[in-house]
Design an enzyme around this catalytic site. Structure first.
Site, short mmCIF file in Angstrom:
data_model
loop_
_atom_site.label_atom_id
_atom_site.label_comp_id
_atom_site.label_asym_id
_atom_site.label_seq_id
_atom_site.Cartn_x
_atom_site.Cartn_y
_atom_site.Cartn_z
N PHE A 293 27.62 26.46 25.22
CA PHE A 293 28.47 25.31 24.94
C PHE A 293 29.59 25.23 25.97
O PHE A 293 30.05 26.26 26.47
CB PHE A 293 29.11 25.43 23.55
CG PHE A 293 28.15 25.31 22.40
CD1 PHE A 293 27.98 24.10 21.74
CD2 PHE A 293 27.42 26.41 21.97
CE1 PHE A 293 27.10 23.98 20.68
CE2 PHE A 293 26.53 26.30 20.90
CZ PHE A 293 26.38 25.08 20.25
N THR B 115 22.46 29.37 22.77
CA THR B 115 22.90 28.07 23.29
C THR B 115 24.24 28.24 23.99
O THR B 115 25.14 28.91 23.49
CB THR B 115 23.03 27.03 22.17
OG1 THR B 115 21.74 26.80 21.58
CG2 THR B 115 23.55 25.70 22.71
#
Length: 277
Positions: free
Chosen positions: A174, A172
């Site tokens: 960010f 992921t």
């Protein structure tokens, strides 16, 4: 005074993990929604916000692209966090005792093979850390949770299996948001610039706007469109490019872009995470 970094979710969420990995010296602040995390920074309850924008398996995170332009915050860093999914259960529980696993639907979908092989039924929960908390509170040894190892530590659960996701590269990305921009940074792995824009209502405006990046050799790593104001004709574009606006090639490309846009908002200039490459 210890600085704070806000994130969306309960303690033990993957955003919480991202905060601890990236800013171990800061105090994580759990927030109910993305809007709450942004507001915590705006009202000085937190110094930074850690917001997920995209996942290598499931694509972009809904709502974030709509929130960033109006947040009045600025991107000052990015963080790529490896998402390792673990099967968590009550202390002393044997793997063969688990009949059901609870988690956010995205995580359940990322562990189909493991759950099928173990004959474990999938149960949809609101989120990952919340599912771990609920398993701990329910006291049912047949129910497990799919969550981070951090969630297991927080809620007193055993890790029965680590890294059970189907894709071994699940990551992921960010974005770290601050009240003030910082264009003074220069990263050893290069720089990123993020902005949103709307093109002028003229033929081939988007094609012409993008031409400046191609002719100046500026690499655009992301270009996404989404509607604004509920109108099918009002489209906003979100873009990431490699480089700094002070770089001559980037400056020329942005100058050409401005000619074909009705609105251009710079969201941030920040060092590229080494894991990007």
């Amino acid at each position: 005074m210890t600085k704070r970094i806000a994130f969306q979710g309960e303690p033990g969420a993957y955003s919480h993990q991202a905060c601890k990995e990236t800013y171990p010296e800061m105090e994580p602040l759990a927030c109910r929604t993305f809007e709450d995390a942004i507001e915590a920074v705006r009202t000085r309850k937190a110094d930074l916000a850690m917001l997920p924008v995209e996942n290598s398996t499931f694509g972009r995170v809904a709502d974030i692209h709509h929130l960033l332009p109006s947040s009045s915050l600025h991107i000052v860093s990015e963080a790529f966090v490896r998402v390792r999914i673990n099967l968590l259960a009550l202390p002393g529980t044997a793997l063969e005792k688990v009949k059901r696993a609870k988690s956010h639907t995205m995580l359940l979908g990322q562990c189909r093979a493991f759950l099928a092989n173990q004959g474990i039924q999938r149960v949809t929960g609101a989120d990952t850390a919340g599912s771990a908390r609920e398993v701990a509170q329910a006291g049912d040894p047949e129910m497990a949770a799919l969550a981070s190892e951090l969630a297991g530590e927080i809620y007193g659960l055993d890790v029965l299996a680590r890294g059970i996701e189907d894709e071994g590269t699940n990551t992921t990305r960010f974005l770290v948001m601050s009240r003030e921009p910082d264009w003074s940074q220069r990263g050893s792995d290069g720089m990123m610039t993020t902005f949103v824009f709307q093109v002028r209502n003229i033929p081939a405006a988007l094609y012409k706007a993008m031409g400046g990046f191609a002719t100046n050799g500026v690499n655009m790593t992301k270009l996404e469109s989404y509607m604004v104001g509920g109108s099918f004709s009002a489209t906003q574009f979100y873009a990431d490019i490699e480089g700094h606006p002070d770089d001559p090639a980037v400056a020329r490309a942005l100058e050409e872009l401005e000619y074909f846009t009705s609105e251009l908002v710079m969201l941030g200039v920040y060092p590229a995470d080494p894991r990007r490459h």
